[in-house]
Design a protein around this motif. Sequence first.
Motif, PDB file in Angstrom:
ATOM      1  N   GLY A  23       0.553  -1.147   0.011  1.00 57.13           N
ATOM      2  CA  GLY A  23       0.321   0.358  -0.030  1.00 57.13           C
ATOM      3  C   GLY A  23       0.668   1.529  -0.389  1.00 57.13           C
ATOM      4  N   THR A  24       0.430   2.835   0.497  1.00 57.58           N
ATOM      5  CA  THR A  24       1.005   3.164   0.251  1.00 57.58           C
ATOM      6  C   THR A  24       1.517   3.987   1.513  1.00 57.58           C
ATOM      7  N   THR A  25       0.899   3.631   2.648  1.00 59.69           N
ATOM      8  CA  THR A  25       1.147   4.389   4.018  1.00 59.69           C
ATOM      9  C   THR A  25       1.869   3.102   4.650  1.00 59.69           C
ATOM     10  N   GLY A  26       2.744   3.084   5.198  1.00 59.26           N
ATOM     11  CA  GLY A  26       3.482   1.792   5.695  1.00 59.26           C
ATOM     12  C   GLY A  26       2.454   1.704   7.584  1.00 59.26           C
ATOM     13  N   PRO A  27       2.891   0.925   8.616  1.00 59.06           N
ATOM     14  CA  PRO A  27       2.519   1.206   9.775  1.00 59.06           C
ATOM     15  C   PRO A  27       3.583   1.837  10.802  1.00 59.06           C
ATOM     16  N   SER A  28       4.125   2.862  10.188  1.00 57.42           N
ATOM     17  CA  SER A  28       4.290   3.341  11.468  1.00 57.42           C
ATOM     18  C   SER A  28       3.887   4.599  11.323  1.00 57.42           C
ATOM     19  N   ALA A  29       3.365   5.783  12.438  1.00 57.65           N
ATOM     20  CA  ALA A  29       2.904   6.396  12.841  1.00 57.65           C
ATOM     21  C   ALA A  29       4.039   7.835  12.425  1.00 57.65           C
ATOM     22  N   ALA A  30       3.494   8.863  12.607  1.00 52.32           N
ATOM     23  CA  ALA A  30       4.317   9.890  11.221  1.00 52.32           C
ATOM     24  C   ALA A  30       5.211  10.520  12.537  1.00 52.32           C
ATOM     25  N   ASN A  31       5.788   9.930  13.613  1.00 59.22           N
ATOM     26  CA  ASN A  31       6.728   9.990  14.445  1.00 59.22           C
ATOM     27  C   ASN A  31       7.444   8.713  14.636  1.00 59.22           C
ATOM     28  N   GLY A  32       7.321   8.437  13.960  1.00 60.48           N
ATOM     29  CA  GLY A  32       8.345   7.261  13.792  1.00 60.48           C
ATOM     30  C   GLY A  32       8.238   5.920  13.950  1.00 60.48           C
ATOM     31  N   GLN A  33       7.143   6.342  15.800  1.00 63.94           N
ATOM     32  CA  GLN A  33       6.851   5.161  16.461  1.00 63.94           C
ATOM     33  C   GLN A  33       6.048   4.054  15.736  1.00 63.94           C
ATOM     34  N   HIS A  34       5.732   3.491  16.086  1.00 59.43           N
ATOM     35  CA  HIS A  34       4.505   2.326  15.589  1.00 59.43           C
ATOM     36  C   HIS A  34       3.103   1.598  15.740  1.00 59.43           C
ATOM     37  N   ALA A  35       2.383   2.344  15.520  1.00 58.49           N
ATOM     38  CA  ALA A  35       1.538   2.086  15.906  1.00 58.49           C
ATOM     39  C   ALA A  35       0.728   0.671  15.726  1.00 58.49           C
ATOM     40  N   PHE A  36       0.365   0.513  17.123  1.00 59.35           N
ATOM     41  CA  PHE A  36      -0.597  -1.096  16.581  1.00 59.35           C
ATOM     42  C   PHE A  36      -2.310  -0.747  17.337  1.00 59.35           C
ATOM     43  N   ASP A  37      -2.873  -2.340  16.967  1.00 57.21           N
ATOM     44  CA  ASP A  37      -4.310  -1.560  17.255  1.00 57.21           C
ATOM     45  C   ASP A  37      -4.900  -0.701  16.254  1.00 57.21           C
ATOM     46  N   ARG A  38      -4.824  -1.864  15.227  1.00 65.10           N
ATOM     47  CA  ARG A  38      -5.589  -1.231  14.083  1.00 65.10           C
ATOM     48  C   ARG A  38      -4.845  -2.261  13.028  1.00 65.10           C
ATOM     49  N   ILE A  39      -5.525  -2.679  11.893  1.00 63.23           N
ATOM     50  CA  ILE A  39      -5.767  -3.045  10.420  1.00 63.23           C
ATOM     51  C   ILE A  39      -4.922  -1.913   9.722  1.00 63.23           C
ATOM     52  N   LEU A  40      -3.752  -3.188   9.179  1.00 62.67           N
ATOM     53  CA  LEU A  40      -3.434  -2.931   7.912  1.00 62.67           C
ATOM     54  C   LEU A  40      -4.153  -3.277   6.512  1.00 62.67           C
TER      55      LEU A  40
END
Length: 334
Positions: free
Chosen positions: A23-40
């Motif tokens: 896809g176009t967006t990776g699982p990383s949040a904007a601040n470089g922290q990996h964001a969980f609790d989501r579906i990719l």
Amino acid sequence: MVTGGAGGRESRGRMLRRAPHGGTTGPSAANGQHAFDRILAGDARTRLAQLPDACIDLSFWSPPYHVGKSYERHLSFDDWRELLRSVIHCHSGIVKPGGFLAINIGDILCFPDASIPKFQADNVRRKTSSVTREQVLAARKAHPRAKRQELAALLGCSEQTIHRRLEHNNVRGGKQSMATKVLLTGCLVAEWAEEAGFYLYDQRIWHKDPCWANSRWHSNSYRAVDEFEHIYVFWRPGITQYDRHRLTPSEWAQWGSRGVWRIRSVSRNDRHEAEFPEELAGRVIRLFSPPGGLVLDPFVGAGTTTKVAKLLGRRWLGIDIDTEYAQMAQNADR
Ligand SMILES: C[S@@+](CC[C@H](N)C(=O)[O-])C[C@H]1O[C@@H](n2cnc3c(N)ncnc32)[C@H](O)[C@@H]1O
């Protein structure tokens, strides 16, 4: 919001929106922290490669089984092997040392293979049902919500007859089609897991409802019907937190320490063709992940694993290549 874009592929009789690899967006949040609790949304192989090292406590999933479901019809046997092998390999860094990879799969894999001898049966007591396709269609029209089992009871025939009259065939190959190749999947996944640094730790048998829809596999033969699947549990070397209080003494006695789990199958298949039961996910999550731990399902489908992980106080992460399923998983009771 589901993270990922949409591509296009025709499947299961309608447009199946397939996310591009990654896809176009990776699982990383904007601040470089990996964001969980989501579906990719995206291909598991690409999405898993974007996850940080040693973040997952438990990865629990049920992959395509190569039995002809609409979401896997485009895969050849070699593609299927490559998909499973790569997804298992992608786990090598992301599961925490001491963590688990639990794979739910039908151990007997059957698919048409012209290169093997065709099984021939001389059925000496053949009994053909007199129920016609027209009668089945009329009964279904009169009782549109009736399941196959109920139609069978109504017409006084077997579920197999109902299935044959309606579908003419099934997902497992069989005597009218090419010879059916039969393989044990356990050996394959164990080999790929070991290549990725995991060791077989345990197995459970999920004793599900007999799957009569696959009856051409079983009829005119001495084979059993399809009524159990395996959960192969692999362990990544490291310290595993062992907490006897994860289950109550009676839960340990009833299922925690038991090898065979009798759990009813999910009978509806209107929203997803292959959901596994919440009870199955719940048992695996409670046994093999700590409270607050991160549970991953890279073939999340309708979102059973992630929904149950959340209910059980775990962090969660799901991936599915089909954007509709990814959306369904994102919305699963949240
Ligand atoms: C057996 S189903 C999982 C069902 C799920 N356990 C549930 O309870 O709903 C397998 C899922 O894998 C998805 N899938 C197939 N190939 C994939 C891939 N390369 N990457 C990610 N998901 C994939 C399919 O869209 C399907 O939803």
